[in-house]
Design a protein around this motif. Structure first.
Motif, PDB file in Angstrom:
ATOM      1  N   GLY A 274      85.989  37.308  62.568  1.00 30.08           N
ATOM      2  CA  GLY A 274      85.710  36.104  62.030  1.00 30.08           C
ATOM      3  C   GLY A 274      84.728  35.869  60.842  1.00 30.08           C
ATOM      4  N   ALA A 275      83.783  36.922  60.995  1.00 30.90           N
ATOM      5  CA  ALA A 275      82.905  37.203  60.016  1.00 30.90           C
ATOM      6  C   ALA A 275      83.526  37.525  58.634  1.00 30.90           C
ATOM      7  CB  ALA A 275      81.684  38.158  60.201  1.00 30.90           C
ATOM      8  N   ARG A 276      84.427  38.394  58.450  1.00 32.25           N
ATOM      9  CA  ARG A 276      85.045  38.755  57.407  1.00 32.25           C
ATOM     10  C   ARG A 276      86.100  37.650  56.654  1.00 32.25           C
ATOM     11  NH1 ARG A 276      84.882  44.333  56.472  1.00 32.25           N
ATOM     12  NH2 ARG A 276      87.077  44.371  55.429  1.00 32.25           N
ATOM     13  N   ALA A 277      86.597  37.023  57.920  1.00 27.15           N
ATOM     14  CA  ALA A 277      87.658  35.746  57.349  1.00 27.15           C
ATOM     15  C   ALA A 277      86.710  34.787  56.805  1.00 27.15           C
ATOM     16  CB  ALA A 277      88.097  35.125  58.548  1.00 27.15           C
ATOM     17  N   HIS A 278      85.362  34.465  56.841  1.00 23.50           N
ATOM     18  CA  HIS A 278      84.559  33.573  56.698  1.00 23.50           C
ATOM     19  C   HIS A 278      84.267  33.752  54.972  1.00 23.50           C
ATOM     20  CE1 HIS A 278      81.690  30.308  56.506  1.00 23.50           C
ATOM     21  NE2 HIS A 278      80.718  31.113  55.888  1.00 23.50           N
ATOM     22  N   ILE A 279      84.257  35.236  54.727  1.00 24.65           N
ATOM     23  CA  ILE A 279      84.240  35.582  53.215  1.00 24.65           C
ATOM     24  C   ILE A 279      85.621  35.430  52.434  1.00 24.65           C
ATOM     25  CG2 ILE A 279      83.646  37.619  51.866  1.00 24.65           C
ATOM     26  CD1 ILE A 279      81.313  36.138  53.015  1.00 24.65           C
ATOM     27  N   ASP A 280      86.808  35.731  53.238  1.00 19.67           N
ATOM     28  CA  ASP A 280      88.147  35.670  52.557  1.00 19.67           C
ATOM     29  C   ASP A 280      88.426  34.078  52.259  1.00 19.67           C
ATOM     30  OD1 ASP A 280      88.536  38.326  53.126  1.00 19.67           O
ATOM     31  OD2 ASP A 280      89.689  37.997  54.792  1.00 19.67           O
ATOM     32  N   ALA A 281      87.590  33.126  52.740  1.00 20.81           N
ATOM     33  CA  ALA A 281      87.782  31.546  52.527  1.00 20.81           C
ATOM     34  C   ALA A 281      87.065  31.178  51.394  1.00 20.81           C
ATOM     35  CB  ALA A 281      87.550  30.804  53.704  1.00 20.81           C
ATOM     36  N   ALA A 282      86.454  32.154  50.547  1.00 18.37           N
ATOM     37  CA  ALA A 282      85.457  31.816  49.583  1.00 18.37           C
ATOM     38  C   ALA A 282      86.407  31.425  48.127  1.00 18.37           C
ATOM     39  CB  ALA A 282      84.412  32.877  49.215  1.00 18.37           C
ATOM     40  N   ALA A 283      85.898  30.552  47.521  1.00 15.93           N
ATOM     41  CA  ALA A 283      86.674  30.264  46.165  1.00 15.93           C
ATOM     42  C   ALA A 283      86.358  31.510  45.184  1.00 15.93           C
ATOM     43  CB  ALA A 283      86.293  29.043  45.577  1.00 15.93           C
ATOM     44  N   ASP A 284      85.325  31.933  45.102  1.00 11.19           N
ATOM     45  CA  ASP A 284      84.850  33.027  43.990  1.00 11.19           C
ATOM     46  C   ASP A 284      83.832  33.893  44.628  1.00 11.19           C
ATOM     47  OD1 ASP A 284      82.764  31.564  43.842  1.00 11.19           O
ATOM     48  OD2 ASP A 284      83.641  30.401  42.294  1.00 11.19           O
ATOM     49  N   LEU A 285      83.098  34.813  43.804  1.00 14.89           N
ATOM     50  CA  LEU A 285      82.339  35.562  44.095  1.00 14.89           C
ATOM     51  C   LEU A 285      80.976  34.947  44.370  1.00 14.89           C
ATOM     52  CD1 LEU A 285      80.906  38.362  44.213  1.00 14.89           C
ATOM     53  CD2 LEU A 285      80.591  38.382  41.816  1.00 14.89           C
ATOM     54  N   THR A 286      80.512  33.734  43.797  1.00 16.30           N
ATOM     55  CA  THR A 286      79.232  33.194  44.118  1.00 16.30           C
ATOM     56  C   THR A 286      79.498  32.741  45.544  1.00 16.30           C
ATOM     57  OG1 THR A 286      78.991  32.758  41.737  1.00 16.30           O
ATOM     58  CG2 THR A 286      77.749  31.490  43.127  1.00 16.30           C
ATOM     59  N   ASP A 287      80.560  31.869  45.691  1.00 16.51           N
ATOM     60  CA  ASP A 287      80.748  31.256  46.886  1.00 16.51           C
ATOM     61  C   ASP A 287      80.696  32.292  47.986  1.00 16.51           C
ATOM     62  OD1 ASP A 287      81.384  29.167  48.893  1.00 16.51           O
ATOM     63  OD2 ASP A 287      83.427  29.712  48.397  1.00 16.51           O
TER      64      ASP A 287
END
Length: 518
Positions: A274-287
């Motif tokens: 779940g923690a890694r999926a939260h990063i996968d949902a980011a639009a770009d590096l900054t997000d």
């Protein structure tokens, strides 16, 4: 210096880069493929030429440097044998503990190969034996010194006591005197004696504690020395206090007889996913970087349903030992409950494990180069370009598992970011007064000023436990910067990077502080 397209491409290929797009100019990122690791990067041609040239692919350059500096295992084994050690496990690297058998004393020790190359002994037991031999008094000379003081020794000379003492017969009165007094009797005597006799009785009490410590070992000895130093301090006996404290600080922490209990934190796979999926949902590096932090710190969340989760449980008083002394540490009287704080620190470790997974996932997904990472972090007022480059290096070292470099680089930047955030909202300087010089608030004072500046109290307390709480927190800022600990584990380094990102999110407008307290 201007380059034509063919010359520029030749320079890139010589640096190990294959251009993937037309030449954009010396000062602009040029999308290329690293011929060594096949990664897609965008170095500037200007950074590969001139006096300030840098490697095109920092990760490849770091790996090459590491391989060039790595010692051959066979040579390392020979070197260890020359210094009197027989390795008991394969060689891992110059900075890792290497389990070896010491030929000098026959014990198992774990020096680093780097410490051996630096000239250190590598074996604590042998070093203690050599130090003891250097301090050992000749028995005949010791006996002569006793007789000069009108004392006739009654037993062989022995070393290792706090004051080198032993039983003896006083030559002036021709009868044996035992130096050890009954502590309970002396305490009762002090209660009944006139005040004029208190200094002499206090001296006898401290001496009795020191004599008892001489005859004991382990934690009991340490506790007796602590009591002796405390009584000497409270009664104004400065010389005896120094004697007790010198004995305390010369105590080997491993001699206290404690048992170290360590439990590895293993998180459920679903929580990590779940923690890694939260990063996968980011639009770009900054997000993705901002997603590694939460508005409310998960460990410090106030919930009325569990406001008193430990009520009714048996509480056992605990004594902590600061191994840098070693010295017993007692929390302030007004401090929060020990058990609650202990649970909070444990929960922060869990948060750190998840933060480490997320920060690693940021790299796996975006593989940012230095320029991209700096662009996401830089802020004109709070984190200008030179400091943004330093913080970007901290992330780079984290991804290379060079945790000692990452933590040492990141900690000062966290303090500077916080100082710049607070500067327009609360006082962070104090002017000189009398003999007191003007000062600038340091990390602890800055963190405690956060609620007054409108920043969440839960994050203020979390940062205090993480960085500066020396009583029961992780205290990473003080322990690392003062050399009191070895390299922190990866998940705690991740918490420091997470703290930097949380504070930066305010500078970049991702979060807004409340109104400052009047």
């Amino acid at each position: 210096m201007r380059h034509d397209a063919e010359t520029a491409a030749a320079v890139m290929r010589e640096a190990g880069m294959e251009p993937l797009e037309p030449y954009p100019g010396t000062a602009f990122p040029w999308k290329s493929r690293c011929t060594k690791c096949a990664s897609i990067v965008s170095p500037r041609l200007g950074s590969l030429t001139g006096l300030s040239r840098r490697p095109a692919r920092k990760r490849c350059a770091d790996r090459a440097t590491g391989e060039a500096q790595r010692h051959d295992e066979d040579l390392a084994v020979v070197e260890m044998r020359v210094h009197g050690f027989e390795p008991q496990e394969p060689y891992r690297g110059v900075k890792y503990p290497w389990r070896c058998l010491c030929h000098g004393c026959g014990t198992i020790t774990s020096p680093t190969f780097g410490s051996i190359l630096a000239g250190q002994s590598g074996c604590r037991a042998c070093a203690d034996l050599r130090a003891g031999a250097a301090r050992r008094e000749d028995p005949e000379r010791a006996a002569a010194s006793m007789r000069e003081a009108d004392l006739e020794p009654l037993e062989p000379y022995r070393t290792g006591s706090i004051r080198g003492g032993g039983a003896g017969r006083c030559g002036r009165c021709a009868e044996g005197r035992r130096r050890r007094r009954s502590l309970d009797f002396l305490k009762l005597l002090r209660e009944e004696a006139p005040e004029a006799r208190w200094p002499g009785i206090d001296t006898a009490i401290v001496n009795a504690l020191l004599d008892a410590a001489d005859a004991d070992t382990g934690f009991r000895r340490h506790n007796l020395l602590t009591r002796a130093a405390t009584v000497a301090r409270d009664r104004g006996l400065s010389e005896l206090r120094a004697c007790a404290e010198m004995a305390l600080q010369q105590t080997d922490p491993d001699s206290l007889g404690w048992i170290r209990l360590r439990r590895q934190l293993i998180l459920p796979p679903g929580l990590i996913a779940g923690a890694r999926a939260h990063i996968d949902a980011a639009a770009d590096l900054t997000d993705a970087l901002w997603r590694t932090t939460l508005d409310v710190h998960p460990v410090m969340r106030e919930d009325s349903d569990d406001a008193h989760p430990l009520d009714g449980l048996l509480r056992i008083p605990r004594t902590r030992i600061n191994t840098a002394g070693p010295i017993q540490v007692a929390p302030p009287v007004e401090a929060d409950d020990d058990q609650v704080v202990g649970l909070q620190v444990r929960a922060m470790d869990v948060v750190g494990l998840l933060a480490a997974e997320q920060i690693d996932r940021v790299y796996e997904r975006f593989e940012p180069d230095e320029a991209e990472l700096i662009g996401a972090l830089v802020h004109d007022a709070v984190l200008p370009l030179p400091r943004a480059r330093i913080l970007a290096d901290a992330f780079g070292y984290f991804w290379l598992d060079e945790l000692d470099a990452a933590v040492c680089i990141a900690l000062p930047q966290v303090e500077q970011i916080l100082r710049q955030l607070l500067r327009p909202r609360v006082p962070i300087v104090s002017v000189a007064k009398g003999q007191s010089p003007g000062t600038v608030a340091q990390m602890g004072a800055l963190i405690r000023s956060m609620p007054a500046a409108g920043y969440p109290r839960d994050w203020s307390r979390a940062l205090e436990l993480l960085l500066v709480d020396s009583d029961r927190g992780m205290n990473l800022r003080n322990d690392v910067c003062h050399g009191l600990v070895d390299t922190p584990p990866k998940h705690r380094v991740a918490l420091i990077l997470q703290a930097a990102l949380y504070l930066l999110s305010y500078a970049h407008g991702q979060r807004s502080p409340a109104a400052a307290a009047p």
